[in-house]
Motif scaffolding. Structure first.
Motif, PDB file in Angstrom:
ATOM      1  N   LEU A 280     -13.905  -6.161   2.926  1.00 42.43           N
ATOM      2  CA  LEU A 280     -12.684  -6.054   2.132  1.00 42.43           C
ATOM      3  C   LEU A 280     -12.441  -4.580   1.862  1.00 42.43           C
ATOM      4  N   SER A 281     -11.237  -4.108   2.158  1.00 50.17           N
ATOM      5  CA  SER A 281     -10.907  -2.709   1.906  1.00 50.17           C
ATOM      6  C   SER A 281      -9.541  -2.600   1.250  1.00 50.17           C
ATOM      7  N   ILE A 282      -9.402  -1.609   0.376  1.00 49.44           N
ATOM      8  CA  ILE A 282      -8.132  -1.296  -0.290  1.00 49.44           C
ATOM      9  C   ILE A 282      -7.914   0.200  -0.151  1.00 49.44           C
ATOM     10  N   ASP A 283      -6.781   0.587   0.445  1.00 49.96           N
ATOM     11  CA  ASP A 283      -6.538   2.020   0.604  1.00 49.96           C
ATOM     12  C   ASP A 283      -5.811   2.590  -0.607  1.00 49.96           C
ATOM     13  N   GLY A 284      -5.546   3.882  -0.569  1.00 50.80           N
ATOM     14  CA  GLY A 284      -4.939   4.571  -1.701  1.00 50.80           C
ATOM     15  C   GLY A 284      -3.517   4.148  -2.000  1.00 50.80           C
ATOM     16  N   ASN A 285      -2.869   3.471  -1.058  1.00 52.89           N
ATOM     17  CA  ASN A 285      -1.500   2.999  -1.256  1.00 52.89           C
ATOM     18  C   ASN A 285      -1.436   1.553  -1.727  1.00 52.89           C
ATOM     19  N   GLY A 286      -2.593   0.924  -1.938  1.00 53.49           N
ATOM     20  CA  GLY A 286      -2.615  -0.457  -2.416  1.00 53.49           C
ATOM     21  C   GLY A 286      -2.604  -1.498  -1.321  1.00 53.49           C
ATOM     22  N   ASN A 287      -2.776  -1.085  -0.061  1.00 50.60           N
ATOM     23  CA  ASN A 287      -2.840  -2.043   1.041  1.00 50.60           C
ATOM     24  C   ASN A 287      -4.234  -2.656   1.110  1.00 50.60           C
TER      25      ASN A 287
ATOM     26  N   LEU B 239      -3.874  -9.258   5.782  1.00 53.06           N
ATOM     27  CA  LEU B 239      -3.297  -8.045   5.204  1.00 53.06           C
ATOM     28  C   LEU B 239      -2.264  -8.386   4.146  1.00 53.06           C
ATOM     29  N   PHE B 240      -2.284  -7.655   3.023  1.00 52.71           N
ATOM     30  CA  PHE B 240      -1.244  -7.775   2.012  1.00 52.71           C
ATOM     31  C   PHE B 240      -1.281  -6.539   1.127  1.00 52.71           C
ATOM     32  N   HIS B 241      -0.262  -6.382   0.290  1.00 55.20           N
ATOM     33  CA  HIS B 241      -0.226  -5.276  -0.668  1.00 55.20           C
ATOM     34  C   HIS B 241      -0.545  -5.826  -2.045  1.00 55.20           C
TER      35      HIS B 241
ATOM     36  N   GLU C 235       3.374 -22.812   0.846  1.00 56.75           N
ATOM     37  CA  GLU C 235       2.719 -22.250  -0.330  1.00 56.75           C
ATOM     38  C   GLU C 235       1.830 -21.073   0.044  1.00 56.75           C
ATOM     39  N   VAL C 236       1.817 -20.084  -0.824  1.00 56.39           N
ATOM     40  CA  VAL C 236       0.860 -18.979  -0.751  1.00 56.39           C
ATOM     41  C   VAL C 236       0.295 -18.787  -2.148  1.00 56.39           C
ATOM     42  N   GLU C 237      -1.007 -18.962  -2.287  1.00 54.43           N
ATOM     43  CA  GLU C 237      -1.688 -18.692  -3.555  1.00 54.43           C
ATOM     44  C   GLU C 237      -2.774 -17.665  -3.263  1.00 54.43           C
ATOM     45  N   ASN C 238      -2.464 -16.416  -3.524  1.00 50.64           N
ATOM     46  CA  ASN C 238      -3.367 -15.321  -3.179  1.00 50.64           C
ATOM     47  C   ASN C 238      -3.974 -14.725  -4.439  1.00 50.64           C
ATOM     48  N   ASN C 239      -5.212 -15.108  -4.719  1.00 46.56           N
ATOM     49  CA  ASN C 239      -5.939 -14.586  -5.881  1.00 46.56           C
ATOM     50  C   ASN C 239      -7.172 -13.805  -5.452  1.00 46.56           C
ATOM     51  N   ILE C 240      -7.100 -13.208  -4.280  1.00 38.78           N
ATOM     52  CA  ILE C 240      -8.250 -12.488  -3.737  1.00 38.78           C
ATOM     53  C   ILE C 240      -8.751 -11.420  -4.704  1.00 38.78           C
ATOM     54  N   LEU C 241      -7.843 -10.666  -5.314  1.00 41.42           N
ATOM     55  CA  LEU C 241      -8.268  -9.569  -6.177  1.00 41.42           C
ATOM     56  C   LEU C 241      -8.657 -10.049  -7.578  1.00 41.42           C
ATOM     57  N   ALA C 242      -8.368 -11.313  -7.900  1.00 41.53           N
ATOM     58  CA  ALA C 242      -8.726 -11.860  -9.214  1.00 41.53           C
ATOM     59  C   ALA C 242     -10.024 -12.655  -9.145  1.00 41.53           C
TER      60      ALA C 242
END
Length: 203
Positions: free
Chosen positions: A89-96, A119-121, A167-174
């Motif tokens: 899992l990676s998050i760049d400086g732009n929030g990607n 991929l998502f922002h 449906e899209v339920e994206n709670n990856i960062l939570a």
């Protein structure tokens, strides 16, 4: 920021009756034209049309009322594949945000060794792109109530794909989970209702 993860994935698919599939896809096409027309005239409709469309479609396939949210929930009549894999899992400086993994031997679906990126922002987690590279290559986009087109490249020949996202339920960062529910037509071959449940944890 990058970190190693362990990923649990359950993918389910169910063939749709041709008559129902045709009606649902016609509904998506007509609504998509209306949404695009409104989008051209207004700054934003706050996604209200997408929500209405999603509820209509889910009602039509009889799924909304009592869906089990557990990772391993089963729906009668569906085939499903479950898999575990290590990834990153990676998050760049732009929030990607990028989740990358390889489908291993336990995938048991003919796609073993396929490299996958989700991929998502972080400011727009409900728009998800999936890129698959291996024996069969494609890029799919998921956004509730919208349809997208892509090409499914196989060793034999390319096929046109239409994806209609329910449906899209994206709670990856939570809490490390993601749920995708969508209709997919491989033109000339099959129409399916697919779901993907994903859960990650740090390795």
């Amino acid at each position: 920021m990058k970190k190693k993860i362990v990923l649990s994935l359950v993918t389910k698919q169910c063939e749709l009756e041709p008559s129902l599939a045709e009606e649902l896809f016609d509904c998506f096409r007509d609504m998509d034209e209306v949404i695009d027309d409104i989008d051209n005239k207004l700054d934003s409709d706050n996604g209200e049309l997408e929500k209405i469309l999603k509820d209509v479609i889910l009602s039509a396939i009889g799924e909304r009322a009592d869906r089990d949210n557990s990772l391993y929930s089963e729906i009668e009549g569906e085939s499903f594949v479950e898999m575990m894999s290590e990834g990153e899992l990676s998050i760049d400086g732009n929030g990607n945000v990028e989740i990358s993994y390889t489908e291993g031997e336990d995938a048991e679906n003919g796609l073993e060794g396929t490299h996958v990126k989700l991929l998502f922002h972080k400011e727009n987690p409900d728009f998800v792109t999936m890129a698959r590279e291996g024996g069969m290559n494609t890029v799919l986009s998921f956004s509730e109530g919208r349809r997208s087109r892509s090409i499914y490249n196989t060793p034999y020949m390319p096929f046109n794909l239409i994806v209609n996202t329910l449906e899209v339920e994206n709670n990856i960062l939570a809490d490390g989970t993601m749920y995708l529910n969508y209709l997919m037509e491989i033109q000339g071959l099959a129409t399916q209702r697919n779901t993907i449940r994903l859960k990650i944890r740090e390795n």
